[in-house]
Design an enzyme around this catalytic site. Structure first.
Site, PDB file in Angstrom:
ATOM      1  N   TYR A 194      -7.446  16.437  -7.662  1.00 10.53           N
ATOM      2  CA  TYR A 194      -6.660  15.541  -8.523  1.00 10.53           C
ATOM      3  C   TYR A 194      -5.596  16.337  -9.295  1.00 10.53           C
ATOM      4  O   TYR A 194      -4.427  15.929  -9.355  1.00 10.53           O
ATOM      5  CB  TYR A 194      -7.596  14.808  -9.492  1.00 10.53           C
ATOM      6  CG  TYR A 194      -6.888  13.892 -10.452  1.00 10.53           C
ATOM      7  CD1 TYR A 194      -6.295  12.716 -10.008  1.00 10.53           C
ATOM      8  CD2 TYR A 194      -6.793  14.211 -11.806  1.00 10.53           C
ATOM      9  CE1 TYR A 194      -5.633  11.882 -10.889  1.00 10.53           C
ATOM     10  CE2 TYR A 194      -6.137  13.378 -12.692  1.00 10.53           C
ATOM     11  CZ  TYR A 194      -5.557  12.207 -12.235  1.00 10.53           C
ATOM     12  OH  TYR A 194      -4.900  11.386 -13.104  1.00 10.53           O
TER      13      TYR A 194
ATOM     14  N   ASP B 248       0.866  -1.179   0.000  1.00  8.34           N
ATOM     15  CA  ASP B 248       0.000   0.000   0.000  1.00  8.34           C
ATOM     16  C   ASP B 248       0.898   1.222   0.000  1.00  8.34           C
ATOM     17  O   ASP B 248       1.686   1.414   0.941  1.00  8.34           O
ATOM     18  CB  ASP B 248      -0.894  -0.027   1.250  1.00  8.34           C
ATOM     19  CG  ASP B 248      -1.900   1.124   1.242  1.00  8.34           C
ATOM     20  OD1 ASP B 248      -1.686   2.124   0.527  1.00  8.34           O
ATOM     21  OD2 ASP B 248      -2.901   1.004   1.977  1.00  8.34           O
TER      22      ASP B 248
ATOM     23  N   ASN C   9       3.404   4.690 -11.260  1.00 12.54           N
ATOM     24  CA  ASN C   9       2.155   4.843 -12.007  1.00 12.54           C
ATOM     25  C   ASN C   9       0.906   4.810 -11.133  1.00 12.54           C
ATOM     26  O   ASN C   9      -0.110   5.386 -11.502  1.00 12.54           O
ATOM     27  CB  ASN C   9       2.102   3.734 -13.068  1.00 12.54           C
ATOM     28  CG  ASN C   9       0.720   3.550 -13.621  1.00 12.54           C
ATOM     29  OD1 ASN C   9       0.285   4.317 -14.493  1.00 12.54           O
ATOM     30  ND2 ASN C   9       0.004   2.558 -13.100  1.00 12.54           N
TER      31      ASN C   9
HETATM   32  N1  LIG Z   1      -7.288   6.776 -16.850  1.00  6.70           N
HETATM   33  C1  LIG Z   1      -7.038   8.059 -17.127  1.00  6.70           C
HETATM   34  O1  LIG Z   1      -7.815   8.739 -17.845  1.00  6.70           O
HETATM   35  C2  LIG Z   1      -5.769   8.710 -16.644  1.00  6.70           C
HETATM   36  C3  LIG Z   1      -5.398   9.935 -17.227  1.00  6.70           C
HETATM   37  C4  LIG Z   1      -4.234  10.554 -16.797  1.00  6.70           C
HETATM   38  C5  LIG Z   1      -3.460   9.977 -15.806  1.00  6.70           C
HETATM   39  N2  LIG Z   1      -3.853   8.794 -15.248  1.00  6.70           N
HETATM   40  C6  LIG Z   1      -3.003   8.232 -14.208  1.00  6.70           C
HETATM   41  O2  LIG Z   1      -2.598   6.943 -14.606  1.00  6.70           O
HETATM   42  C7  LIG Z   1      -2.312   6.159 -13.462  1.00  6.70           C
HETATM   43  C8  LIG Z   1      -2.992   4.795 -13.606  1.00  6.70           C
HETATM   44  O3  LIG Z   1      -4.372   5.015 -13.791  1.00  6.70           O
HETATM   45  P1  LIG Z   1      -5.344   3.930 -14.478  1.00  6.70           P
HETATM   46  O4  LIG Z   1      -6.319   4.695 -15.270  1.00  6.70           O
HETATM   47  O5  LIG Z   1      -4.544   2.850 -15.099  1.00  6.70           O
HETATM   48  O6  LIG Z   1      -6.113   3.451 -13.152  1.00  6.70           O
HETATM   49  P2  LIG Z   1      -6.514   2.012 -12.577  1.00  6.70           P
HETATM   50  O7  LIG Z   1      -7.464   2.318 -11.460  1.00  6.70           O
HETATM   51  O8  LIG Z   1      -6.943   1.104 -13.687  1.00  6.70           O
HETATM   52  O9  LIG Z   1      -5.125   1.497 -11.978  1.00  6.70           O
HETATM   53  C9  LIG Z   1      -4.529   2.135 -10.858  1.00  6.70           C
HETATM   54  C10 LIG Z   1      -3.805   1.077 -10.041  1.00  6.70           C
HETATM   55  O10 LIG Z   1      -3.187   1.742  -8.922  1.00  6.70           O
HETATM   56  C11 LIG Z   1      -3.383   0.918  -7.788  1.00  6.70           C
HETATM   57  N3  LIG Z   1      -3.358   1.682  -6.542  1.00  6.70           N
HETATM   58  C12 LIG Z   1      -4.235   2.642  -6.146  1.00  6.70           C
HETATM   59  N4  LIG Z   1      -3.957   3.029  -4.892  1.00  6.70           N
HETATM   60  C13 LIG Z   1      -2.880   2.314  -4.481  1.00  6.70           C
HETATM   61  C14 LIG Z   1      -2.147   2.244  -3.266  1.00  6.70           C
HETATM   62  N5  LIG Z   1      -2.474   2.986  -2.191  1.00  6.70           N
HETATM   63  N6  LIG Z   1      -1.116   1.382  -3.193  1.00  6.70           N
HETATM   64  C15 LIG Z   1      -0.776   0.584  -4.257  1.00  6.70           C
HETATM   65  N7  LIG Z   1      -1.454   0.604  -5.432  1.00  6.70           N
HETATM   66  C16 LIG Z   1      -2.493   1.448  -5.531  1.00  6.70           C
HETATM   67  C17 LIG Z   1      -4.773   0.321  -7.991  1.00  6.70           C
HETATM   68  O11 LIG Z   1      -4.950  -0.863  -7.195  1.00  6.70           O
HETATM   69  C18 LIG Z   1      -4.788   0.029  -9.477  1.00  6.70           C
HETATM   70  O12 LIG Z   1      -4.358  -1.275  -9.801  1.00  6.70           O
HETATM   71  C19 LIG Z   1      -2.777   6.992 -12.252  1.00  6.70           C
HETATM   72  O13 LIG Z   1      -1.654   7.619 -11.663  1.00  6.70           O
HETATM   73  C20 LIG Z   1      -3.680   8.037 -12.876  1.00  6.70           C
HETATM   74  O14 LIG Z   1      -3.713   9.228 -12.132  1.00  6.70           O
HETATM   75  C21 LIG Z   1      -4.981   8.149 -15.649  1.00  6.70           C
END
Ligand SMILES: NC(=O)c1ccc[n+]([C@@H]2O[C@H](COP(=O)([O-])OP(=O)(O)OC[C@H]3O[C@@H](n4cnc5c(N)ncnc54)[C@H](O)[C@@H]3O)[C@@H](O)[C@H]2O)c1
Length: 256
Positions: free
Chosen positions: A150, A58, A85
């Site tokens: 955010y 975590d 990420n």
């Molecule tokens: N999806 C979008 O539109 C988007 C756009 C820009 C940036 N992002 C960024 O991309 C990254 C990944 O996003 P995604 O869309 O793949 O999301 P997602 O929810 O599919 O994946 C995020 C992962 O992070 C893990 N996570 C969250 N909190 C955690 C913690 N406390 N400890 C360990 N793991 C943790 C989750 O379990 C999950 O597997 C993030 O940083 C997000 O801010 C996403």
């Protein structure tokens, strides 16, 4: 013949946080396909498939992060690439989130990134091709409605990327970030599910990006892989937009 032809990541070892889902999973798979040994750090790693290796942690808990990073580095036999990420979202204006919500999002998106990087740096210093890639966001550089908390957290990730790049360039560690627009991941699926009219919400998100669609997780993974690769050895302290032109282009409205 290019010095980068062939399997780009052969012999390199990578750790991807948030690698059990979305952008992180796409990145972990791509790095492994290109020859890297890849470990995934996430809250739950039961679903992480071979050859990826899962390490539960975590990001909000320093001891859990340190233990997972040490276990991952031991399993990989070292560390060359860190992909910071993992992240969480939040909706609302500056009036809408209370103090615990602000602390919670910063604890994951900013301090969590710091915790992982701190634990990884001693290992990265021993690599001949050390690279850190942070998943930032277009929200760090454009004003998006209903994303105050955010966006502030991702603004901090952008600033941290630059500061870390300066601190570690002379140690041979490059630090860059990607700024995705809206990406078609489970995260955005959850947002759409929660919308009053998911189809209209999806259409609005598509239209917000000049190329007229959501970004794919594989497109973001390819950009992260570029910044992680020895092929980008002269690139540090940059933010690579993967947003269909959202942050920089100004189009005239489409003619009907
Ligand atoms: N999806 C979008 O539109 C988007 C756009 C820009 C940036 N992002 C960024 O991309 C990254 C990944 O996003 P995604 O869309 O793949 O999301 P997602 O929810 O599919 O994946 C995020 C992962 O992070 C893990 N996570 C969250 N909190 C955690 C913690 N406390 N400890 C360990 N793991 C943790 C989750 O379990 C999950 O597997 C993030 O940083 C997000 O801010 C996403």
């Amino acid at each position: 013949m290019s010095e980068f032809r062939g399997i780009e990541f052969e012999g390199l070892r990578a750790l991807v946080t948030g690698g059990a889902s979305g952008i992180g999973l796409a990145t972990a798979r791509l790095l492994a396909e290109r020859g890297a040994e890849v470990a995934v750090l996430d809250l739950a790693v039961d679903a992480v498939e071979k050859p990826l290796r899962g390490f539960p942690a975590d990001l909000r808990d320093d001891a859990s992060v340190r233990a997972a990073v040490e276990a991952a580095v031991a399993a990989l036999g070292g560390l060359d690439i860190l992909v910071n990420n993992a992240g969480v979202g939040a909706a609302g204006t500056v009036e809408d989130n209370d103090d615990p919500q602000w602390h919670q999002v910063f604890d994951v998106n900013v301090v969590g990134l710091v915790r992982v990087t701190r634990a990884a740096l001693p290992h990265l210093r021993r690599s001949a091709h050390a690279a850190v890639v942070n998943t930032c966001s277009a929200a760090a550089v454009v004003g998006l409605p209903q994303r105050a908390l955010y966006s502030a957290s991702k603004g901090a990730v952008l600033s941290l990327t630059l500061a870390m790049a300066a601190d570690h360039v002379r140690e041979g560690i490059r630090v860059n970030c990607v700024n995705p627009g809206t990406v078609d991941t489970p995260w955005v699926g959850r947002l759409l599910d929660a919308a009053d009219d998911p189809a209209a919400e999806r259409a609005a998100l598509n239209a917000r990006q000049p190329h007229g669609r959501l970004v794919s997780a594989d497109e973001v993974a390819a950009a992260i892989a570029y910044l992680a690769s020895p092929a980008s050895g002269s690139t540090t302290g940059t933010a690579l937009a993967v947003d269909g032109g959202m942050a920089r282009l100004r189009l005239r409205p489409a003619q009907g």
